[in-house]
Design a protein around this motif. Sequence first.
Motif, mmCIF file in Angstrom:
data_model
loop_
_atom_site.group_PDB
_atom_site.id
_atom_site.type_symbol
_atom_site.label_atom_id
_atom_site.label_comp_id
_atom_site.label_asym_id
_atom_site.label_seq_id
_atom_site.Cartn_x
_atom_site.Cartn_y
_atom_site.Cartn_z
ATOM 1 N N LEU A 1 77.452 32.117 42.580
ATOM 2 C CA LEU A 1 77.865 30.673 43.501
ATOM 3 C C LEU A 1 77.708 29.640 42.420
ATOM 4 O O LEU A 1 76.655 29.447 41.807
ATOM 5 N N GLU A 2 78.498 28.583 42.455
ATOM 6 C CA GLU A 2 78.054 27.435 41.679
ATOM 7 C C GLU A 2 77.349 26.430 42.727
ATOM 8 O O GLU A 2 77.597 26.209 43.894
ATOM 9 N N VAL A 3 76.167 26.006 42.314
ATOM 10 C CA VAL A 3 75.435 24.998 43.130
ATOM 11 C C VAL A 3 74.764 23.788 42.305
ATOM 12 O O VAL A 3 75.119 23.623 41.119
ATOM 13 N N ASN A 4 74.590 22.935 43.256
ATOM 14 C CA ASN A 4 73.791 21.684 42.594
ATOM 15 C C ASN A 4 72.445 22.246 42.561
ATOM 16 O O ASN A 4 71.711 23.104 43.123
ATOM 17 N N PHE B 1 76.010 19.667 50.835
ATOM 18 C CA PHE B 1 76.975 18.922 49.870
ATOM 19 C C PHE B 1 78.509 19.468 49.858
ATOM 20 O O PHE B 1 79.233 19.105 49.317
ATOM 21 N N SER B 2 78.489 20.935 50.184
ATOM 22 C CA SER B 2 79.794 21.728 50.282
ATOM 23 C C SER B 2 80.306 21.843 48.932
ATOM 24 O O SER B 2 81.295 21.489 48.522
ATOM 25 N N ILE B 3 79.463 21.993 47.922
ATOM 26 C CA ILE B 3 80.043 22.388 46.617
ATOM 27 C C ILE B 3 81.086 23.566 46.408
ATOM 28 O O ILE B 3 81.806 23.561 45.792
ATOM 29 N N SER B 4 80.692 24.585 47.341
ATOM 30 C CA SER B 4 81.665 25.846 47.220
ATOM 31 C C SER B 4 81.791 26.200 48.510
ATOM 32 O O SER B 4 81.098 25.667 49.580
#
Length: 240
Positions: free
Chosen positions: A174-177, A222-225
Amino acid sequence: MSAPTKRPTIGVTLDSEEPGGYSKFPWYAARQNYADAVVKAGGLPLFLPHEPDQVEEYLALIDGLVVTGGAFDIDPALFGAAEKHPTVKLKGRRTQFEWKITQRAIESDLPVLGICGGQQLLNVVLGGTLIQHIPDEVEAPLAHEQPNPRDEPGHSVTVEKGTLLHKITGAASLEVNSAHHQAAKAVGPGVRINATAEDGVIEGIEDPRHRFVLGVQWHPEFSISSGDEKIFRAFIEAAR
């Protein structure tokens, strides 16, 4: 015509600040997107002030608990550390409240979602320890306090197969902040690591002994993915 499905009530912990800025007196705060994410996933958010003596009454009102993040740290004494790193900033009443309500929610088998600092608290409540300052304890660390905006990815995490997080997201990564200088160091007995960063930092934990006890080191509100939204939907579903 059938009645609309009742939204589960989700307790969301607040942050607290000393006088200054918004008010000349102590004040509570929360980013709006915590509430937005709960509502979008089908829940009804209820923000929780830091009243440790009212924990049982709060628990009688909610169907699930979100422990939020914040620019502060857990007292290292709570996980047995003899020294406190100079960067550590405490919010004692907030931690006292979040510890008590998280512990009681787990004992009551209420769904719990720990986010960023909320995951760190969850890990300690479950018997784990924390890295007090990543740059001092991790060799060649990623920028876990990312320089770019928080509504953009900072790095990726690897999701462990066979975990609840993998089942929820269906993703191997997953791409995450990323907005933290601490992280889980060791997990408690029975707790499972479900995600890690490329530098080895623990990015997610879960307790398979309960129907839904999940922590993530990033901010899925933040719904990055699409995986972030799936986390909230699975949490709300567990709270029904």
